[in-house]
Design a protein around this motif. Structure first.
Motif, PDB file in Angstrom:
ATOM      1  N   ASN A 248       1.349   6.574  -6.886  1.00 40.81           N
ATOM      2  CA  ASN A 248       0.224   7.395  -6.973  1.00 40.81           C
ATOM      3  C   ASN A 248       0.916   9.055  -7.143  1.00 40.81           C
ATOM      4  O   ASN A 248       0.430   9.862  -8.106  1.00 40.81           O
ATOM      5  CB  ASN A 248      -0.665   7.561  -6.132  1.00 40.81           C
ATOM      6  CG  ASN A 248      -1.705   6.085  -6.443  1.00 40.81           C
ATOM      7  OD1 ASN A 248      -1.536   5.413  -7.471  1.00 40.81           O
ATOM      8  ND2 ASN A 248      -2.199   5.490  -5.223  1.00 40.81           N
TER       9      ASN A 248
ATOM     10  N   THR B  51       0.786  -1.167   0.073  1.00 42.47           N
ATOM     11  CA  THR B  51       0.106   0.060   0.011  1.00 42.47           C
ATOM     12  C   THR B  51       0.828   1.255  -0.053  1.00 42.47           C
ATOM     13  O   THR B  51       0.523   2.271  -0.606  1.00 42.47           O
ATOM     14  CB  THR B  51      -1.022   0.006   1.310  1.00 42.47           C
ATOM     15  OG1 THR B  51      -0.091  -0.242   2.421  1.00 42.47           O
ATOM     16  CG2 THR B  51      -2.132  -0.932   1.134  1.00 42.47           C
TER      17      THR B  51
ATOM     18  N   GLN C 128       1.010   4.210  -2.831  1.00 43.78           N
ATOM     19  CA  GLN C 128       0.796   5.502  -2.483  1.00 43.78           C
ATOM     20  C   GLN C 128       1.976   6.434  -3.337  1.00 43.78           C
ATOM     21  O   GLN C 128       1.504   7.497  -3.770  1.00 43.78           O
ATOM     22  CB  GLN C 128       0.769   5.717  -0.999  1.00 43.78           C
ATOM     23  CG  GLN C 128      -0.511   5.443  -0.275  1.00 43.78           C
ATOM     24  CD  GLN C 128      -0.448   5.242   1.336  1.00 43.78           C
ATOM     25  OE1 GLN C 128       0.751   5.683   1.813  1.00 43.78           O
ATOM     26  NE2 GLN C 128      -1.376   4.696   1.778  1.00 43.78           N
TER      27      GLN C 128
END
Length: 433
Positions: A320, A313, A317
């Protein structure tokens, strides 16, 4: 309740389960009874509302709460089975599956990210060679001369001549837009440092070449983003009169001068001042050397040599964020092409993956180094640094701190300070300080 918890690797785990219809109904009864004790519904006394009425009125919300209660139980049991404490978790667990079946049961899957286990090994052996930088005596003299000039008062130059770049010109001026004087556009005997960039672009350059008591029109255009909307983007004419040119008076470099610059130092001499200036300049040079050369090289080596699992995760992030930064620099046509083709977005994400993984890896390595070296940075230290920088920039420190807090930047600033502190400590030790 069917239940399965497994670790994908040291930093990622998946908890899957099937929530029975009976579990949801049982939880629904509990939350409805609890709500009935405090709920205020017209026609019933507070605390005496029938559970059936509560269920009927708030069925969707209560069902959501009942399912949430079951999810929390699954997460608690899953973490216990995996021997993962709450302190080890990174971010919030993610619900990757929530599939309601016809029989009323729910298939769920929860993805969990946790802090990776990092074996730093002989991390000090990987430090680069550190060179001790010396400061030239001529550079120290130049710095002292610079300080002396900046602290000296302005005085009229000995002979009359035309204005040159970097002169201090004493001028009168008044500004007009469309022939009308505007508020705040007038001053007398104003000391302008030509070349400082403190005035509207183009103004200072037109002062160069003016002679004593000369008056001339200086024509400039206010920037579009100028603070006064009435003047933004408009052409203005300034009537300027030059009275005199000033320069910094030469300071006498003696022990008295040193004492003024070192008020807290007893019996300060020029030698004391030179030693202080040398120490300051050396710190500046070494900090730049560490920051721009050694630190990147050391982190690159550690990222390459050390192997450990990364929380998926956190990597996502980082990807992104990198993707968003890249999109900001794209043309409208490029952005449109991405919007119309999801495969291109995924292709771009994969191009950014390795760099994102290295960035995340470096962050965890720095955290591990800080623990190994017992290096900490308090929230107060972060605030003090931001406060000082804001003061240096002429900004309101409280407002700057509030802006950083609201934008969520403080943790990143803190991590950056920890990185600087721990690697400087290691490099200083390598140098033998």
């Amino acid at each position: 309740m069917e239940f399965n918890a497994k670790k994908v690797d040291e930093a990622n785990a998946v908890i899957s389960a099937t929530i029975a219809k009976e579990t949801v109904e049982s939880n629904l009864d509990k939350v409805a009874k609890q709500a009935a004790k405090t709920m205020d519904i017209q026609g019933f006394r507070k605390g005496k509302v029938p559970v059936a009425v509560v269920k009927q009125r708030y069925a969707d919300k209560l069902t959501e709460d009942a399912e949430g209660e079951a999810l929390r139980e699954i997460l608690t049991n899953g973490l216990k089975e995996l021997n993962i404490s709450n302190e080890d978790l990174i971010g919030e667990p993610s619900i990757s599956k929530f599939d309601k079946k016809e029989d009323g049961s729910i298939d769920v899957e929860v993805t969990v990210a946790c802090k990776p286990t990092i074996d730093l090994g002989e991390y000090k052996d990987l430090l680069p060679a550190v060179e001790d930088k010396a400061i030239d005596a001529a550079d120290i003299d130049a710095r002292i001369d610079e300080i002396a000039k900046s602290s000296s008062p302005l005085a009229k130059i000995a002979r009359k001549r035309a204005v040159r770049d970097q002169d201090h010109a004493l001028i009168d001026f008044e500004g007009f837009v469309d022939g009308v004087a505007f508020e705040g556009g007038k001053a007398e005997k104003y000391a302008l440092h030509v070349g400082s960039g403190s005035f509207i672009p183009g103004f200072e350059e037109q002062i160069i070449g003016m002679k004593y008591e000369e008056t001339k029109d200086v024509v400039v255009t206010f920037p579009e983003e100028y603070q006064s909307k009435d003047l933004a983007g408009k052409e203005a004419t300034f009537k300027v009169t030059l009275h005199e040119i000033q320069e910094k008076a030469a300071a006498e470099l003696n022990d008295e001068f040193a004492a003024k610059l070192l008020p807290g130092e007893e019996n300060a001499t020029m030698e004391t001042l030179r030693a202080k200036i040398e120490e300051q300049m050396k710190a500046e040079v070494m900090n730049k050397y560490y920051r721009e050369e050694l630190k990147p090289a050391y982190l690159e080596t550690l990222v390459e040599k050390l192997t450990f699992a990364l929380p998926a995760t956190v990597v996502d992030q980082e990807i992104n964020q990198a993707l968003n930064n890249k999109v900001r620099s794209m043309s409208e046509d490029e952005i449109k092409a991405l919007q119309e083709d999801a495969a291109k977005v995924e292709e771009l994400r994969e191009e950014l993956r390795e760099e994102a993984q290295n960035s995340v890896k470096a962050t965890f390595i720095v955290d591990a180094l800080a623990k190994a070296e017992a290096v900490e940075v308090s929230d107060q230290e972060v605030s003090q640094v931001l406060y000082y920088e804001a003061m240096q920039m002429g900004q309101n420190p409280q407002e700057v701190l509030k802006q950083y807090q609201e934008a969520g930047y403080l943790p990143a600033i803190k991590m950056s300070m920890i990185e600087e502190k721990v690697i400087s400590k290691l490099l200083d030790a390598k140098l033998g300080k």
